[in-house]
Scaffold this motif. Structure first.
Motif, PDB file in Angstrom:
ATOM      1  N   PRO A  33       0.806  -1.300   0.079  1.00  0.00           N
ATOM      2  CA  PRO A  33       0.045   0.050   0.063  1.00  0.00           C
ATOM      3  C   PRO A  33       0.859   1.197   0.011  1.00  0.00           C
ATOM      4  O   PRO A  33       1.998   1.288   0.442  1.00  0.00           O
ATOM      5  N   ASN A  34       0.339   2.328  -0.410  1.00  0.00           N
ATOM      6  CA  ASN A  34       1.157   3.728  -0.301  1.00  0.00           C
ATOM      7  C   ASN A  34       0.844   4.283   1.029  1.00  0.00           C
ATOM      8  O   ASN A  34      -0.200   4.382   1.571  1.00  0.00           O
ATOM      9  N   ILE A  35       1.870   4.461   1.525  1.00  0.00           N
ATOM     10  CA  ILE A  35       2.009   4.986   2.850  1.00  0.00           C
ATOM     11  C   ILE A  35       1.728   6.517   3.101  1.00  0.00           C
ATOM     12  O   ILE A  35       2.987   7.250   2.695  1.00  0.00           O
ATOM     13  N   ASP A  36       0.585   6.936   2.973  1.00  0.00           N
ATOM     14  CA  ASP A  36       0.379   8.564   2.931  1.00  0.00           C
ATOM     15  C   ASP A  36      -0.861   8.763   4.192  1.00  0.00           C
ATOM     16  O   ASP A  36      -1.241  10.088   4.178  1.00  0.00           O
ATOM     17  N   GLY A  37      -0.901   8.005   4.802  1.00  0.00           N
ATOM     18  CA  GLY A  37      -1.938   8.111   6.098  1.00  0.00           C
ATOM     19  C   GLY A  37      -3.563   8.107   5.670  1.00  0.00           C
ATOM     20  O   GLY A  37      -4.327   8.317   6.714  1.00  0.00           O
ATOM     21  N   TRP A 152      12.100   3.367   9.539  1.00  0.00           N
ATOM     22  CA  TRP A 152      10.820   3.283   9.345  1.00  0.00           C
ATOM     23  C   TRP A 152       9.841   4.306   8.588  1.00  0.00           C
ATOM     24  O   TRP A 152      10.462   5.388   8.939  1.00  0.00           O
ATOM     25  N   TYR A 153       8.926   3.925   8.137  1.00  0.00           N
ATOM     26  CA  TYR A 153       8.173   5.250   7.308  1.00  0.00           C
ATOM     27  C   TYR A 153       6.391   5.245   8.053  1.00  0.00           C
ATOM     28  O   TYR A 153       6.116   4.194   8.104  1.00  0.00           O
ATOM     29  N   ALA A 154       5.905   6.271   8.196  1.00  0.00           N
ATOM     30  CA  ALA A 154       5.013   6.421   8.643  1.00  0.00           C
ATOM     31  C   ALA A 154       4.143   7.894   8.284  1.00  0.00           C
ATOM     32  O   ALA A 154       4.898   8.698   8.109  1.00  0.00           O
ATOM     33  N   LYS A 155       2.697   7.903   7.971  1.00  0.00           N
ATOM     34  CA  LYS A 155       2.003   9.207   7.905  1.00  0.00           C
ATOM     35  C   LYS A 155       0.885   8.994   8.639  1.00  0.00           C
ATOM     36  O   LYS A 155       0.298   7.795   8.793  1.00  0.00           O
ATOM     37  N   THR A 156       0.049  10.314   8.714  1.00  0.00           N
ATOM     38  CA  THR A 156      -1.019  10.316   9.433  1.00  0.00           C
ATOM     39  C   THR A 156      -1.982  11.214   8.772  1.00  0.00           C
ATOM     40  O   THR A 156      -1.603  12.225   7.983  1.00  0.00           O
ATOM     41  N   TYR A 164      -5.982   8.712  11.603  1.00  0.00           N
ATOM     42  CA  TYR A 164      -5.547   7.501  10.745  1.00  0.00           C
ATOM     43  C   TYR A 164      -3.784   7.481  10.781  1.00  0.00           C
ATOM     44  O   TYR A 164      -3.475   8.585  10.648  1.00  0.00           O
ATOM     45  N   ALA A 165      -3.609   6.276  10.698  1.00  0.00           N
ATOM     46  CA  ALA A 165      -2.183   5.981  10.912  1.00  0.00           C
ATOM     47  C   ALA A 165      -1.595   4.797  10.075  1.00  0.00           C
ATOM     48  O   ALA A 165      -2.380   3.805   9.905  1.00  0.00           O
ATOM     49  N   GLU A 166      -0.842   5.057   9.048  1.00  0.00           N
ATOM     50  CA  GLU A 166      -0.064   4.039   8.192  1.00  0.00           C
ATOM     51  C   GLU A 166       1.346   4.093   8.524  1.00  0.00           C
ATOM     52  O   GLU A 166       1.926   4.904   8.704  1.00  0.00           O
ATOM     53  N   MET A 167       1.849   2.725   8.726  1.00  0.00           N
ATOM     54  CA  MET A 167       3.399   2.434   9.185  1.00  0.00           C
ATOM     55  C   MET A 167       3.825   1.375   8.136  1.00  0.00           C
ATOM     56  O   MET A 167       3.257   0.452   7.757  1.00  0.00           O
ATOM     57  N   LYS A 168       4.953   1.743   7.707  1.00  0.00           N
ATOM     58  CA  LYS A 168       5.909   0.486   6.877  1.00  0.00           C
ATOM     59  C   LYS A 168       7.239   0.346   7.807  1.00  0.00           C
ATOM     60  O   LYS A 168       7.885   1.429   7.520  1.00  0.00           O
ATOM     61  N   ILE A 169       7.254  -0.915   7.830  1.00  0.00           N
ATOM     62  CA  ILE A 169       8.593  -1.102   8.983  1.00  0.00           C
ATOM     63  C   ILE A 169       9.340  -2.238   8.308  1.00  0.00           C
ATOM     64  O   ILE A 169       8.829  -3.427   8.189  1.00  0.00           O
TER      65      ILE A 169
END
Length: 868
Positions: A33-37, A152-156, A164-169
């Protein structure tokens, strides 16, 4: 009798209750998925979303005020997490923009026990503002490594229904075994800031002991190979240092600074990672706080260098349980020894002296196997430091610190699912001493320790045992220096169990600690502890110990009220009682400590504590002289803190100390004002003022008329410490911080006295105050002279000890993480320092002298790029 048995059965049943383990099954995906929150991608779907969280605070076991849902996916290289933090008052979501690793406001977090050792957690926190924080928990959550720095990568995002939160670890940032079907410990957390409410997916009651041990389970990860981490971060620095030029051939007022180096991480195996740094630079690190130390003991300084902070818990080995008091920081490894200021200062007309010892390189190997064996090794080499000296126009170069190797190795083994832990540590320091002027340093220093931990009843009850030993060797002058050192004072005339040996070329000692008790966040907690350190225990070449030659017993009992009422959210109260002896069997202190803390329902906090100490036969007060019977003391401290969830909050504290026989008095007042006018800006001001009076302040000792005179005096000291802090976050990756701290301390000495009978029952019989016929002061030379026996002849003299010390420290740091793990720093630090012997405290005069003093400025730029 039957009622008693029923109560016993109920107690046993309660001790045996543990929360039922929850399990979540993840799914492998092929398209990430695209990590954009914004949780819209088809990969997230509408099924397999997990919720049903449970409060941990404030209402343990209750339903949370707002629902939370999450989903976990994985691929060959990453773990993906999406969290929906539903909020029916979305306009009240607290999205505070702060520096990375300094998280605040509404927060969610995921915790992975990928070792599945029930002791270690790789934890990722994300705020509603998109600020990331990562913490490596070890020892079942008792140790927190906030300086672990994974990529790691994250957006809200925020809308009318919540945030909403998305994380890519990357899986390379976690540690796990090669097993085909993996089971990991797993937890999801949400913190609702405005209500100070914490809820968990896997319920963990505050009545339970421990943290990681109680996690739920993450299943469904299959056919996944561990990833070896390889990260290289070269860096470059450039800057200029300006200061007041000094007369002579050195220190012309301007130095140009530059440097190149590299940091890195390499996965040696699936379980172990090698961190290394070559020619490290710590220019962005804050300076140590100002102080005036009138004791004989070294000040413990907090480690702030990133290489030594990250993973610090792996090599930690506290030798006294670490449960408060003066011995809490005593440790076999004190990393500030590495790169310290050189220990020899040559005598010459002009000296060009290196500020610190340069670290050539340092390595750190750490990791844990699937069988529960954890290993931490540090190897560091510091170069020989040389000072240039000039006397009568002749220049010489003198070694002021030898080439030195530092080594630390720590191992621990988990047994019985972590309920039993055995471990050991060994440290060594080896110095290449080629100059006789450095013979006062030991050539070799070795220390070692063993520890054992046993837990029962879901880790509520514990037994901890540790033992340590040390051995140092070197020239006789080095051993004499250690025998005379303030940690032990072998020359004490009343210590018949130790003595000075001028021919010795080695010294050895031992110590140990045993503790048993109950630990829990709710209800009763208690423990009993006994610790000991022999007079010869010497670990300060690479460790830290303030005092050897002591045995100590401590008993502590406390109760935590965690169920909120209309008046309070929680209450903690308790008492500690202790006794101490030296190795001659003499009682050297006894005392007790009472504490009470209430968190009210309006989020205000009140802390109260009181301490009394008696039987103070102080072996160190006369600095090598006989023990001195110090009067007992009683102290009291109160602190009130307002609601910290508000944009403005206040912290007010006062401390009071009384010495028996009117021997001493101390009054302290400290304030804290914190204001956040916007989500991105925080301002703080913390003034602190203290006044103290002590009739028995040590001054010096002199040999006269066949005896040693120990001179004491009355000192009145006033200290003002002001701290200003500004934090401005342009984005989570671009921040500006400023810290400024004026410090003023004055000390005025009077009523000089000599020690007559240091252990007399009557306080006034312990010393003799000099009369006007016995002590004289010459204002032109600022020297006191003493005719101790009244025969008209001066027996000794000493300079006026009055002081007025002023210092201003400031630090401005711009920090830009332009890609994950890659940094640009701009740093401006300034120091102003001034001292004189007036001994008076006048705010306006002191501030004027301080800010008209020529500043010492350093301006630096540091660029590092992290390849991974």
């Amino acid at each position: 009798m039957n009622r008693f048995l029923i109560l016993i059965f109920i107690l046993i049943a309660n001790l045996s209750i543990a929360q039922q383990k929850r399990s979540y099954t993840t799914t492998r995906i092929s398209q990430e998925p695209n990590i954009d929150g914004v949780i819209e991608e088809s990969a997230w779907g509408s099924d397999n979303w997990e919720g049903d969280f449970t409060q941990r605070e404030p209402h343990d076991g209750a339903a949370p005020s707002q629902p939370t849902f999450f989903k976990v996916l994985y691929s060959n290289d990453f773990i993906y997490v999406a969290i929906k933090a539903i909020d029916n008052s979305a306009d009240s979501i607290d999205s505070r923009l702060v520096r990375s690793d300094n998280i605040d406001g509404d927060v969610v977090a995921v915790h992975f026990d990928s070792y599945y050792d029930k002791r270690t957690s790789f934890s990722f926190f994300l705020s509603a503002a998109g600020v990331k924080t990562d913490i490596l928990f070890s020892n079942n959550g008792n140790n927190e490594d906030e300086n672990w720095n994974p990529i790691w990568y994250a957006k809200t995002s925020i809308d009318s229904n919540g945030w909403y939160a998305e994380m890519k670890i990357p899986l390379s940032q976690l540690r796990f075994s090669k097993t085909e079907n993996k089971v990991w410990g797993f937890e999801v957390l949400r913190h609702l800031y405005r209500l100070d409410e914490t809820s968990l997916w896997q319920p963990i009651s505050r009545k339970e002991s421990g943290w990681v041990y109680n996690f739920g389970e993450l299943r469904g990860i299959a056919d996944l190979k561990p990833k070896r981490i390889i990260e290289i971060a070269p860096y470059a620095t450039a800057g200029v240092e300006t200061y007041k030029a000094e007369e002579g051939p050195y220190n012309d007022g301007v130095d140009f600074l530059y440097g190149l180096g590299v940091d890195g991480k390499i996965g040696i195996t699936n379980d172990f990672v090698l961190d290394f740094t070559i020619n490290p630079d710590f220019g962005q690190v804050e300076a140590d706080p100002s102080e005036v130390n009138l004791s004989a003991f070294e000040t413990y300084q907090r480690e702030q260098r990133p290489f030594f902070i990250e993973g610090k818990n792996i090599t930690d080995f506290n030798i006294s349980g670490g449960e408060g008091g003066e011995s809490a920081r005593d440790n076999l490894f004190y990393s500030r020894r590495i790169g310290r200021s050189p220990q020899y200062y040559p005598s010459a007309d002009y000296v060009d002296f290196p500020r610190n010892t340069k670290i050539i390189a340092a390595l750190k190997l750490s990791g844990k196997t699937k069988n529960g064996l954890s290993v931490g090794i540090i190897e560091s080499v510091t170069r020989e430091e040389v000072a240039a000296t000039t006397t009568n126009d002749k220049e010489e170069f003198m070694a002021v610190e030898p080439l030195t190797n530092y080594f630390v190795a720590r191992v621990q083994k988990d047994i019985n699912q972590g309920n039993t832990v055995v471990g050991g540590v060994i440290t060594s320091v080896n110095r290449n001493i080629e100059d006789e002027t450095l013979n006062f340093l030991p050539k070799s220093a070795i220390s070692a320790g063993l520890d054992f931990e046993q837990y029962w009843k879901n880790r509520t009850y514990f037994l901890r045992v540790s033992t340590v030993g040390s051995f140092i060797s070197g020239d006789t002058s080095a051993m004499l220096d250690r025998q005379y050192a303030s940690q032990r004072y072998y020359q004490r005339p009343d210590a018949n169990y130790v003595s000075i040996d001028s021919t010795s070329t080695n010294m050895s000692g031992y110590g140990g600690d045993i503790a048993i008790g109950k630990q829990t966040e709710s209800g009763w907690s208690y423990n009993l502890r006994f610790s000991t350190r022999s007079p010869g225990l010497s670990i300060n070449d690479i460790g830290f110990i303030k005092q050897a030659d002591r045995m100590m017993s401590v008993g502590t009992i406390g109760y935590n009220f965690t169920e909120p009422t209309r008046l309070y959210r929680n209450i903690s109260t308790g008492i500690s009682v202790w006794n101490g002896w030296d190795y001659g069997g003499k009682t050297i202190f006894s005392g007790f400590f009472l504490w009470h803390r209430t968190r009210f329902s309006n989020y205000y906090s009140l802390s109260l504590n009181s301490m009394t100490e008696v039987n103070r036969h102080d072996n160190y007060h006369l600095r090598g002289g006989p023990a001195f019977y110090l009067p007992g003391t009683s102290s009291f401290r109160a602190n009130l803190e307002s609601n910290t969830t508000k944009r403005f909050y206040l912290d007010v504290g006062t401390s009071q100390n009384w010495g028996y026989n009117n021997s001493s008095r101390r009054i302290g007042v400290d304030l804290g004002f914190t204001y956040r006018p916007t989500d991105a800006l925080e301002l703080a001001f913390h003034p602190n003022f203290s006044y103290s009076r002590n009739e028995l302040q040590y001054v010096d000792q002199f040999y006269a008329n066949g005896n040693t005179d120990y001179v004491l005096a009355n000192i009145e000291q006033k200290t003002l410490f002001l701290r200003f802090m500004v934090d401005y976050s342009i984005s989570p990756s671009l921040t500006i911080q400023y810290y400024g701290a004026p410090f003023i301390s004055s000390g005025n000495y009077s009523d000089f006295k000599s020690v007559d009978n240091p252990n007399a029952a009557n306080y006034n019989d312990r010393f003799h105050s000099f009369t006007d016929k016995e002590i004289f002061y010459d204002e032109s030379t600022e020297v006191y002279t003493v005719d101790a026996n009244g025969d008209g002849t001066v027996d000794y003299g000493f300079g006026n000890p009055n002081f007025n010390f002023k210092e201003f420290q400031s630090n401005l740091v711009l920090r830009w993480e332009f890609t994950p793990g890659s940094m640009l720093f701009f740093v401006w630090s300034q120091n102003r320092m001034h001292g004189d012997g007036f001994g008076t405290f006048t705010f306006s005069d002191n501030m004027e002298r301080l800010f008209t003093t020529y500043p010492h400025d350093i301006i630096m730029v540091k660029l590092s790029y992290r390849f991974f």
